[in-house]
Design an enzyme around this catalytic site. Structure first.
Site, PDB file in Angstrom:
ATOM      1  CB  CYS A 362      37.166   7.862 -16.469  1.00 14.40           C
ATOM      2  SG  CYS A 362      38.242   8.161 -15.088  1.00 14.40           S
ATOM      3  NE  ARG A 391      45.058  12.907 -11.213  1.00 10.41           N
ATOM      4  CZ  ARG A 391      45.248  11.621 -11.456  1.00 10.41           C
ATOM      5  NH1 ARG A 391      46.145  10.951 -10.750  1.00 10.41           N
ATOM      6  NH2 ARG A 391      44.560  11.002 -12.382  1.00 10.41           N
ATOM      7  CD  GLN A 409      45.462  10.517 -16.334  1.00  5.37           C
ATOM      8  OE1 GLN A 409      44.324  10.790 -16.655  1.00  5.37           O
ATOM      9  NE2 GLN A 409      45.742   9.749 -15.294  1.00  5.37           N
ATOM     10  CG  ASP A 411      42.973   8.406 -19.482  1.00  4.80           C
ATOM     11  OD1 ASP A 411      43.151   7.201 -19.244  1.00  4.80           O
ATOM     12  OD2 ASP A 411      42.300   9.173 -18.758  1.00  4.80           O
ATOM     13  CG  HIS A 413      38.447   5.759 -20.128  1.00  8.14           C
ATOM     14  ND1 HIS A 413      38.917   7.026 -20.357  1.00  8.14           N
ATOM     15  CD2 HIS A 413      38.774   5.444 -18.851  1.00  8.14           C
ATOM     16  CE1 HIS A 413      39.497   7.474 -19.249  1.00  8.14           C
ATOM     17  NE2 HIS A 413      39.431   6.539 -18.328  1.00  8.14           N
ATOM     18  CE  LYS A 496      46.903  -0.420  -9.097  1.00 11.32           C
ATOM     19  NZ  LYS A 496      47.525   0.888  -8.974  1.00 11.32           N
ATOM     20  CG  HIS A 542      39.880   3.374 -15.824  1.00  8.97           C
ATOM     21  ND1 HIS A 542      39.392   4.640 -15.697  1.00  8.97           N
ATOM     22  CD2 HIS A 542      38.979   2.564 -15.234  1.00  8.97           C
ATOM     23  CE1 HIS A 542      38.245   4.608 -15.050  1.00  8.97           C
ATOM     24  NE2 HIS A 542      37.969   3.357 -14.746  1.00  8.97           N
TER      25      HIS A 542
END
Length: 676
Positions: A362, A391, A409, A411, A413, A496, A542
Site C-alpha cells: 500500500c 513477512r 498479493q 493487490d 488500492h 472490512k 485495500h
RNA sequence: GCCGACUUGGCGCAAUUGGUAGCGCACCCGACUUGUAAUCGGGCGGUUGCGGGUUCAAGUCCCGCAGUCGGCUCCA
C-alpha cells in the site's frame, strides 16, 4: 445421518402427577438430551409443568456437540485415573471432535495415548451416568481445591461474563454446575468436573465411535503469556461406522494435500537452501500460475484497473510514515543496513540507512497517487499490482503454500471519494465473485468485520465507522450471499468484508478481502481537487481477490485434487501412438495443436502404450490422444480422458476444434461427455 | 516463537535386543512395441539431515543445531 425428527412432548399440568424426566418423554435411544425453553438439558432432569421439551438427537449439531463434550469428560477421567497429578484445563467440543487440556509435569507420549484409550474404553463399557449438580461458588472452590485452572475459571465467572468459546463450556451457564460420573451399580461418584453440560445419559452412548487423534501443546486460555498445557485431541461420532467414514474423509483430504500433489506433479518446492516458507515454482507449476495471473490481469484491465510495478525493498522512512514500523514491526524482516561506514576501531564514521523488505504494497501505491495533484475526475483510481511481499512469520506457523514468508498479493488500492465508496465496494465484490467463478469456485459466503466497544483499539471517528460499516453491510446484503457479522475483527482503521469459499470437499477458505481505510490517506495527506475546487481527502480501499497467489494456487490444487480444468493444465494434450510406427502420424496432429496454441506433447519414448497411458493418467493430463492403424487410415485420433472414458475415431480437424473450445470455455474435462 | 513427533539414494519404504545399509518407482543402457493404467534384461545411485558424544562396534543410544509434520499463538 438422518434428518432430526421433530419430536416434542407437552408436559401435562395435571396436578398431583409425578414429575416427568426426559427419559420418560423420549425413550428413543438416539435422543441424547432435550431442549427446554431454548436451553439444552440432560434427559435426567425433571421437566417443569407447562414446558414443551424437544428431543435433541445424537446426530444433530447440538447432539454431536454433547456427545463430543461427553467424550472429553471420559478422556479427562481416564487421564486422571492413570495420572492423578494431571490438572484439568478445559475440554470443549470442536469441529468433528473434542479436546481436553491438562497441566502435567511431563508431556504426554503416544504410549500414554494408547493407555488413555484403553482406560476410556473401560469407562465407556462401565456405563457410568453423568449426574448434574448445582453448586455454590464456595462449594465449587472446595470441590476443586486441587484444580488450579478450574479455580481460575470459577473466579472468572461473573467477572467477565461469557468470554471465549472453550471456557463457556465450563462456567457459561446461569448457575455453577458440577457433573459427576456415577458408577451405575454402586452409585459411587468416580470422577467429577466443573461443567455447564449437558451430557449424554451414559458413557455407553459413546459406542466406540471415537478415537484419540493427537497430542499437542496449547497455551492456557489461549495466550502465549500463559503456561502451555498438554492438549489431547479426539474425534467422536454416533457410531463406529460414522467414525470410519470420517477417517476415510481425512485420508481423501490427505491425498489432495497441495504439499503432496505439489511434489507428485512437480509443481513447486521449498529448497532448504533458500529458506523456510520461500517457494520455487517448477516449470509445470509455472504454467498454471502464469495462466492464473494472465487471466486475472486481463479481467482487471477490462474492469478499469491500472497495473503498476513497485520495488521489493524501501528505506525505513516509508514504513515510519505509514506507521507499519509501529503496528507491524514484528511481522517484518529485520532491516538491511546500507552505506554505513566505520573506522578501524569499529566506530561509526558515517550513519547508514535502513532498508526493509516490504510486508505490504500500500505505501508504494500511495506514493504513485501522490506523485502529482489528482482531480475528482480521476477517481476512482484503481492501482493494481501482483506485489511480492515478505513477512517474518513464526517458523511454527509456516504451512506449504498457504502460509509462507514470501508471497505475492494480487493487490489493488482504490482511491475513491467518500460518496463513491459504496458503489466501488459493490463493484469490487461483483468483480471478485465473477472472477472466482472463472476458476471453478461456486460457493461463497461473506464476513463483515466491524469494530467493537473496546477502547483504544480503534482509530477514526464514530461517524466514519458508522457510515462505512453501513455501506459494506448494504453491499454485502445486496449480494444475496450468506453474511456473518463479527464485531471486533475489523482492522484498527476501518471495517472490512472477507469472502470465503467452499472447495470441492467442503472445506472453507478465506480468500478475498476488501478493507476500507481512511487512515493511510490521512497519514500521507492524500488529496484530490473536487468539482468545487476544494481540496478533499480520498478514502482508500485495500483489496486482494486471491489474497495471495501462492495460497490461491494451493487452494485450487486441492480443490481440483491436481486435475485442473483444461485451460490451467500444464500439459493439455499428450499424444500416445499405439506403436512406434504411428508416432510420425500422431506427431503431426500434436504439431498442429501446438500451432494452434495448445500445450500438446507427443510421448515418443520406448515405453509401451499401456505404460504411457498409466504415466500420463497419473500426471493427470486431461486429454490423451491415441492413434494406431485405424485412426491413421481414417485421418482421425482417439480420445482417452482422465476417468478412462474414450471417444474414438474423431477426425483430426474436429478433435482440434473440440480441444480449443474446451480451453476457451475454461472447461473442466474429466470424462468424454465434458468435451462437448 | 512455544510443546511434541519425525528426518535412510529424486520419490515411497526396509533394516531382529547397537554387529559397518536393502527393495520398489524414477533415471541410464539394450532389446521389445498393433488399440486404452505397469514388456523384459542390465546398470547408475546413499560416509542414513548436520555437528558432537557413548561404545570394540551407531541408521539404531545420548547432547546440540537445522528442516519437516501435528498443534498453540498468529495469519494472505
Amino acid at each position: 445421518m438422518t434428518e432430526p425428527l421433530e419430536q416434542s412432548a407437552a408436559v401435562s399440568e395435571s396436578a398431583g402427577g409425578e414429575p416427568t424426566t426426559g427419559f420418560e418423554l423420549f425413550p428413543d435411544r438416539s435422543v441424547v438430551a432435550m431442549r427446554v425453553d431454548g436451553e439444552l438439558w440432560d434427559l435426567a432432569r425433571e421437566v417443569p409443568a407447562g414446558s414443551e421439551p424437544e428431543a435433541v438427537l445424537i446426530d444433530s449439531a447440538d447432539g454431536l456437540a454433547i456427545l463430543r463434550h461427553s467424550a472429553a469428560h471420559v478422556l479427562a477421567q481416564a487421564v486422571q485415573s492413570i495420572n492423578p497429578e494431571a490438572k484439568l484445563g478445559i475440554g470443549p467440543p470442536v469441529t468433528d471432535g473434542f479436546y481436553y487440556d491438562f497441566g502435567v509435569a511431563e508431556p504426554f507420549t503416544p504410549d500414554d495415548l494408547k493407555a488413555f484409550t484403553k482406560e476410556m474404553e473401560r469407562i465407556q463399557r462401565a456405563g457410568q451416568r453423568f449426574r448434574r449438580r448445582v453448586v455454590t461458588e464456595d462449594e465449587a472452590r472446595t470441590l476443586f481445591a486441587s484444580e488450579p485452572f478450574k479455580l481460575e475459571l470459577i473466579g472468572l465467572k461473573g467477572a467477565v461474563g461469557e468470554s471465549e468459546d472453550g471456557e463457556s463450556v465450563e462456567v457459561g451457564g446461569a448457575e455453577l454446575t458440577v457433573y459427576e460420573n456415577v458408577d451405575p451399580k454402586s452409585g459411587d461418584v468416580i470422577w467429577k468436573d466443573l461443567c455447564r453440560g449437558p451430557h449424554v445419559p451414559s458413557t455407553r452412548v459413546l459406542a466406540n465411535g471415537w478415537a484419540l487423534t493427537r497430542i499437542a501443546a496449547a497455551y492456557w486460555r489461549g495466550s502465549e503469556k500463559n503456561p502451555q498445557l498438554q492438549r489431547i485431541y479426539g474425534t467422536a461420532w454416533p457410531t463406529k461406522d460414522d467414525l470410519r467414514a470420517y477417517q476415510e474423509r481425512l485420508e481423501e483430504a490427505a491425498k489432495r494435500d497441495h504439499r503432496r500433489l505439489g511434489a507428485e506433479l512437480d509443481l513447486f518446492s521449498f529448497p532448504d537452501e533458500i529458506g523456510s516458507g520461500l517457494a520455487v515454482f517448477h516449470p509445470k507449476g509455472g504454467i498454471i500460475r502464469q495462466e492464473m495471473e494472465q487471466h486475472a490481469l486481463r479481467r482487471h484491465r477490462e474492469a478499469g484497473y491500472n497495473y503498476v510495478y513497485t520495488p521489493h525493498i524501501t528505506k525505513a522512512d516509508l514504513f515510519w510514515q505509514s506507521n507499519h514500523l509501529v503496528t507491524y514491526k514484528e511481522g517484518m524482516f529485520p532491516p538491511i543496513r546500507m552505506d554505513e561506514e566505520r573506522d578501524e576501531f569499529g566506530e561509526i564514521t558515517k550513519l547508514g540507512q535502513d532498508y526493509y523488505l516490504k510486508p505490504m504494497n500500500c505505501p508504494m501505491h500511495i506514493l504513485i497517487y501522490k506523485e502529482r495533484a489528482r482531480s475528482y475526475r480521476e477517481l476512482p483510481l484503481r492501482l493494481q499490482e501482483n506485489g511480492t511481499v515478505y513477512r517474518n512469520e513464526l517458523s511454527g506457523a509456516l504451512h506449504g503454500l498457504t502460509r509462507v514468508r514470501g508471497f505475492t498479493q494480487d493487490d489493488a488500492h482504490l482511491f475513491v471519494t467518500p460518496e463513491q465508496l459504496e458503489t466501488e465496494v459493490a463493484k469490487v465484490l461483483e468483480f471478485v465473485i465473477s472472477m472466482l467463478r472463472d476458476f471453478g469456485l461456486t460457493e461463497f459466503e461473506l464476513e463483515l468485520s466491524m469494530k467493537d466497544d473496546e477502547k483504544g483499539k480503534w482509530i477514526g471517528s464514530e461517524e466514519f465507522w458508522q457510515s462505512s460499516t453501513d455501506a459494506l453491510r448494504h453491499v454485502a446484503l445486496a449480494s444475496g450471499l450468506k453474511l456473518t457479522e463479527v464485531a471486533g475483527e475489523a482492522a484498527f482503521y476501518g471495517p472490512k468484508i472477507d469472502l470465503k469459499t467452499r472447495d470441492a470437499i467442503g472445506r472453507v477458505w478465506q480468500l478475498s478481502t476488501v478493507q476500507v481505510d481512511p487512515n493511510l490517506p490521512e497519514r500521507f495527506e492524500l488529496e484530490f481537487t473536487d468539482s468545487d475546487g476544494a481540496k478533499k481527502r480520498p478514502i482508500m480501499i485495500h483489496r486482494a481477490l486471491f489474497g495471495s497467489i501462492e495460497r490461491f494456487f494451493a487452494i485450487l490444487l486441492e480443490h481440483y485434487a491436481g486435475a485442473f480444468p483444461l485451460w490451467l493444465s500444464p500439459v493439455q494434450v499428450v499424444g500416445i501412438p499405439v506403436a512406434d510406427e504411428y508416432a510420425d502420424y500422431l506427431g503431426g496432429v500434436i504439431d498442429r495443436l501446438r500451432g494452434e496454441g495448445v500445450r500438446a506433447e507427443l510421448d515418443a519414448s520406448d515405453d509401451r502404450m499401456q505404460k504411457k497411458i498409466r504415466t500420463h493418467t497419473k500426471a493427470k493430463v486431461p486429454v490423451q490422444l491415441i492413434a494406431g492403424e485405424e485412426d491413421r487410415a481414417a485421418g482421425a485420433v482417439s480420445f482417452r480422458f482422465r476417468d478412462g472414458s474414450q471417444r474414438n475415431g474423431v477426425p483430426v480437424a474436429e478433435a482440434a476444434a473440440l480441444i480449443r473450445a474446451a480451453i476457451a470455455d475454461r472447461r473442466q474435462v474429466l470424462t468424454a461427455d465434458d468435451l462437448g
